[in-house]
Design a protein around this motif. Structure first.
Motif, PDB file in Angstrom:
ATOM      1  N   ASN A   1      25.764  24.862  35.335  1.00 20.55           N
ATOM      2  CA  ASN A   1      24.485  24.216  35.026  1.00 20.55           C
ATOM      3  C   ASN A   1      23.367  24.608  35.975  1.00 20.55           C
ATOM      4  OD1 ASN A   1      24.627  22.451  32.595  1.00 20.55           O
ATOM      5  ND2 ASN A   1      26.458  21.734  33.656  1.00 20.55           N
ATOM      6  N   ARG A   2      23.672  25.042  37.193  1.00 23.41           N
ATOM      7  CA  ARG A   2      22.595  25.581  38.037  1.00 23.41           C
ATOM      8  C   ARG A   2      21.970  26.792  37.339  1.00 23.41           C
ATOM      9  NH1 ARG A   2      21.156  27.078  43.401  1.00 23.41           N
ATOM     10  NH2 ARG A   2      18.952  27.632  43.216  1.00 23.41           N
ATOM     11  N   VAL A   3      22.796  27.604  36.700  1.00 24.79           N
ATOM     12  CA  VAL A   3      22.313  28.812  36.033  1.00 24.79           C
ATOM     13  C   VAL A   3      21.693  28.484  34.674  1.00 24.79           C
ATOM     14  CG1 VAL A   3      22.987  31.074  35.170  1.00 24.79           C
ATOM     15  CG2 VAL A   3      24.039  30.196  37.251  1.00 24.79           C
ATOM     16  N   ALA A   4      22.355  27.636  33.885  1.00 30.30           N
ATOM     17  CA  ALA A   4      21.873  27.337  32.534  1.00 30.30           C
ATOM     18  C   ALA A   4      20.584  26.531  32.551  1.00 30.30           C
ATOM     19  CB  ALA A   4      22.954  26.598  31.754  1.00 30.30           C
ATOM     20  N   VAL A   5      20.484  25.547  33.442  1.00 31.64           N
ATOM     21  CA  VAL A   5      19.239  24.776  33.532  1.00 31.64           C
ATOM     22  C   VAL A   5      18.118  25.648  34.091  1.00 31.64           C
ATOM     23  CG1 VAL A   5      18.131  22.771  34.603  1.00 31.64           C
ATOM     24  CG2 VAL A   5      20.432  22.562  33.653  1.00 31.64           C
ATOM     25  N   SER A   6      18.456  26.610  34.950  1.00 38.14           N
ATOM     26  CA  SER A   6      17.447  27.577  35.399  1.00 38.14           C
ATOM     27  C   SER A   6      16.866  28.340  34.215  1.00 38.14           C
ATOM     28  CB  SER A   6      18.072  28.562  36.389  1.00 38.14           C
ATOM     29  OG  SER A   6      18.346  27.945  37.631  1.00 38.14           O
TER      30      SER A   6
ATOM     31  N   HIS B   1      16.424  23.047  25.270  1.00 39.04           N
ATOM     32  CA  HIS B   1      17.290  24.184  25.577  1.00 39.04           C
ATOM     33  C   HIS B   1      18.749  23.743  25.526  1.00 39.04           C
ATOM     34  CE1 HIS B   1      17.730  28.283  27.105  1.00 39.04           C
ATOM     35  NE2 HIS B   1      18.710  27.840  27.851  1.00 39.04           N
ATOM     36  N   PRO B   2      19.587  24.384  24.700  1.00 47.24           N
ATOM     37  CA  PRO B   2      20.982  23.954  24.569  1.00 47.24           C
ATOM     38  C   PRO B   2      21.874  24.566  25.656  1.00 47.24           C
ATOM     39  CG  PRO B   2      20.555  25.754  23.059  1.00 47.24           C
ATOM     40  CD  PRO B   2      19.256  25.486  23.779  1.00 47.24           C
ATOM     41  N   VAL B   3      22.732  23.740  26.222  1.00 42.71           N
ATOM     42  CA  VAL B   3      23.735  24.259  27.166  1.00 42.71           C
ATOM     43  C   VAL B   3      25.134  23.966  26.644  1.00 42.71           C
ATOM     44  CG1 VAL B   3      22.297  24.310  29.210  1.00 42.71           C
ATOM     45  CG2 VAL B   3      23.426  22.185  28.597  1.00 42.71           C
ATOM     46  N   SER B   4      25.257  23.852  25.321  1.00 43.73           N
ATOM     47  CA  SER B   4      26.549  23.666  24.664  1.00 43.73           C
ATOM     48  C   SER B   4      26.697  24.689  23.548  1.00 43.73           C
ATOM     49  CB  SER B   4      26.665  22.255  24.071  1.00 43.73           C
ATOM     50  OG  SER B   4      26.840  21.295  25.080  1.00 43.73           O
ATOM     51  N   ASN B   5      27.924  24.812  23.087  1.00 46.58           N
ATOM     52  CA  ASN B   5      28.231  25.775  22.038  1.00 46.58           C
ATOM     53  C   ASN B   5      27.581  25.393  20.708  1.00 46.58           C
ATOM     54  OD1 ASN B   5      29.840  28.094  21.119  1.00 46.58           O
ATOM     55  ND2 ASN B   5      30.837  26.587  19.823  1.00 46.58           N
ATOM     56  N   GLN B   6      27.153  26.394  19.946  1.00 46.36           N
ATOM     57  CA  GLN B   6      26.561  26.161  18.633  1.00 46.36           C
ATOM     58  C   GLN B   6      27.207  27.029  17.547  1.00 46.36           C
ATOM     59  OE1 GLN B   6      22.057  25.654  18.719  1.00 46.36           O
ATOM     60  NE2 GLN B   6      22.383  26.825  20.586  1.00 46.36           N
TER      61      GLN B   6
ATOM     62  N   VAL C   1      30.818  28.933  15.462  1.00 48.54           N
ATOM     63  CA  VAL C   1      32.100  28.587  14.851  1.00 48.54           C
ATOM     64  C   VAL C   1      33.267  28.800  15.805  1.00 48.54           C
ATOM     65  CG1 VAL C   1      32.279  30.883  13.772  1.00 48.54           C
ATOM     66  CG2 VAL C   1      33.578  28.941  12.830  1.00 48.54           C
ATOM     67  N   THR C   2      33.305  29.923  16.508  1.00 48.31           N
ATOM     68  CA  THR C   2      34.184  30.076  17.663  1.00 48.31           C
ATOM     69  C   THR C   2      33.282  30.037  18.887  1.00 48.31           C
ATOM     70  OG1 THR C   2      34.082  32.500  17.466  1.00 48.31           O
ATOM     71  CG2 THR C   2      35.975  31.367  16.459  1.00 48.31           C
ATOM     72  N   HIS C   3      33.839  29.794  20.056  1.00 47.44           N
ATOM     73  CA  HIS C   3      33.006  29.430  21.196  1.00 47.44           C
ATOM     74  C   HIS C   3      32.264  30.613  21.803  1.00 47.44           C
ATOM     75  CE1 HIS C   3      31.876  28.016  25.211  1.00 47.44           C
ATOM     76  NE2 HIS C   3      31.794  26.846  24.627  1.00 47.44           N
ATOM     77  N   THR C   4      30.965  30.422  21.997  1.00 43.58           N
ATOM     78  CA  THR C   4      30.177  31.363  22.802  1.00 43.58           C
ATOM     79  C   THR C   4      29.495  30.644  23.961  1.00 43.58           C
ATOM     80  OG1 THR C   4      28.209  31.097  21.416  1.00 43.58           O
ATOM     81  CG2 THR C   4      29.727  32.872  20.842  1.00 43.58           C
ATOM     82  N   GLY C   5      28.989  29.440  23.724  1.00 42.90           N
ATOM     83  CA  GLY C   5      28.310  28.709  24.778  1.00 42.90           C
ATOM     84  C   GLY C   5      27.057  29.422  25.245  1.00 42.90           C
ATOM     85  N   HIS C   6      26.570  29.034  26.412  1.00 43.19           N
ATOM     86  CA  HIS C   6      25.361  29.624  26.966  1.00 43.19           C
ATOM     87  C   HIS C   6      25.691  30.989  27.570  1.00 43.19           C
ATOM     88  CE1 HIS C   6      21.642  30.113  29.201  1.00 43.19           C
ATOM     89  NE2 HIS C   6      21.156  29.036  28.605  1.00 43.19           N
ATOM     90  N   PRO C   7      24.928  32.035  27.239  1.00 37.55           N
ATOM     91  CA  PRO C   7      25.274  33.371  27.744  1.00 37.55           C
ATOM     92  C   PRO C   7      25.189  33.503  29.255  1.00 37.55           C
ATOM     93  CG  PRO C   7      23.138  33.402  26.654  1.00 37.55           C
ATOM     94  CD  PRO C   7      23.741  32.064  26.354  1.00 37.55           C
ATOM     95  N   PHE C   8      24.433  32.612  29.926  1.00 35.56           N
ATOM     96  CA  PHE C   8      24.333  32.675  31.383  1.00 35.56           C
ATOM     97  C   PHE C   8      25.393  31.812  32.070  1.00 35.56           C
ATOM     98  CE2 PHE C   8      19.444  33.582  31.577  1.00 35.56           C
ATOM     99  CZ  PHE C   8      19.627  34.710  30.791  1.00 35.56           C
TER     100      PHE C   8
END
Length: 392
Positions: free
Chosen positions: A110-115, A193-198, A200-207
């Motif tokens: 989350n330090r990276v994703a919220v950034s 800004h989403p920090v969860s998967n969206q 069908v299979t998991h990708t999540g936040h790329p950072f």
């Protein structure tokens, strides 16, 4: 020695030739290589030729900014994440991620994703989570001055929900299957800004997985060498892949000639990565059975976990709640109290029963305060206690 980010671009794990600008983060997987049945995650590519090898001569203390050249831009303030202790535990080492600011490994993500949310000018952050991820995202959003919405399930532990609310996040309990459609609507209509998967299979936040690389950097400095094996609790496998990527970067930078074998430690109630590896496919979705290890209870697997286990020569471990409880109990008796999911790494090592030529690390991910059902009873009060009562 630290300096600005050397991140260059995003690229698909499904096809490295499919690359994209660094911003905006592609939070719905790779648009070129994904299909309706399979979503490929993205990773971040860096200008490794410009990395100062002296970066790895420093002490691994808190604040991920010490690794800033090898991370996406860190525009959100730190809460002192990282720099967690490595504790000897019999024949293995425990990397205790419960020592992070919100008591779990999710603080690195989350330090990276919220950034990224700050860099994109998003009006807020939204996350679907029943525990650690929601608390961490709420804390880092609060620190960055952003509102947060946390979509949780009604079955999530009340203590975890109270933890999230303490940071000022808006917590909404909805049926599990409703969380992701609602999250997508928050993204599309409110611009959060989403920090969860969206997908069908998991990708999540790329950072997100980039934040977990720092565990590998710290282990390298703490051990003075690369471990022979790393066992990680595995839900969506962002942690597993991030640690693996960190070790591959150390090898790419010429700091070591080897990388550890990576072992995913999943609940036997699901185990999508174990199923994908056994079937030889990039990712699967499974039916989820009952388990108290709610931090690992995901039905959707992702390609990251398959890559980490396959390319490292590791294995996928499926664990019962009882195996994790024994590991949890033994860790607590040595001063390391983990939630049930957090003890899966040690449980996986014990199930494998194999000797390794070098150090073995079990990542322990989260404090026991996060466990389901915690605080459900009271102990009897002894009236007018005597020493005999105490001894008894």
């Amino acid at each position: 020695m630290n300096g600005p980010s050397l991140a260059l671009r995003q690229r698909s794990l499904g096809d490295p030739s499919a690359d994209f600008p660094l911003f905006p983060p592609l939070t719905r997987g790779c648009p070129k290589t994904s299909t309706a049945e399979l979503a490929y995650p993205l990773e971040v590519v860096y200008d490794y030729a410009k990395v100062d090898r002296g970066l790895f001569a420093q002490h691994p203390g808190p604040d991920l900014a010490r690794w800033s050249p090898l991370l996406p831009p860190l525009d959100a303030p730190t809460l002192g994440e990282g720099g967690t202790p490595l504790v000897e535990f019999g024949e293995v080492h425990i990397k205790d991620e419960s020592r992070n600011p919100t008591w779990s490994h999710k603080d690195r993500l989350n330090r990276v994703a919220v950034s990224a949310a700050v860099a994109c000018g998003a009006p807020g952050v939204v996350v679907a989570s029943s525990g650690n991820h929601g608390a961490s995202a709420a804390a880092y959003a609060a620190r960055a001055g952003l509102p947060a919405i946390v979509l949780t399930s009604a079955a999530s532990p009340p203590a975890a929900q109270a933890f999230v609310r303490a940071y000022g996040a808006k917590v909404v309990s909805v049926p599990v299957e409703a969380r992701w459609p609602l999250l997508r609507e928050v993204v599309e209509r409110l611009g959060y800004h989403p920090v969860s998967n969206q997908t069908v299979t998991h990708t999540g936040h790329p950072f997100g997985a980039e934040g977990y690389k720092t565990i590998a950097y710290e282990l390298f400095l703490q051990l003075g060498e690369v471990p022979a094996a790393v066992f990680t609790p595995t839900g969506y496998a962002e942690l597993l892949y991030g640690v693996w990527k960190g070790f591959t970067e150390l090898r790419l930078l010429g700091l070591t000639e080897k990388a550890p074998r990576m072992f995913s430690c999943e609940t036997a109630a699901g185990g999508p990565h174990a199923k994908a590896l056994a079937a030889g496919v990039p990712a699967t979705v499974v039916d989820l059975g009952p388990t108290d290890a709610y931090g690992l209870a995901g039905s959707a697997g992702g390609y990251r976990g398959v890559v980490a286990v396959r390319d490292s020569g590791g294995e996928a471990m499926l664990l019962t709640d009882e195996e994790m409880r024994r590991a949890q109990h033994d860790l607590a008796r040595q001063g390391l109290w983990q939630e049930l999911s957090g003890a899966a790494g040690l449980a996986g090592y014990r199930r494998l029963r194999r000797d390794f030529d070098g150090p073995v690390v079990c990542v322990a991910t989260s404090s026991g305060f996060k466990d389901a059902g915690l605080g459900g009873g009271r102990h009897p009060v002894i009236e007018n206690p005597t020493l005999d009562d105490l001894i008894r």
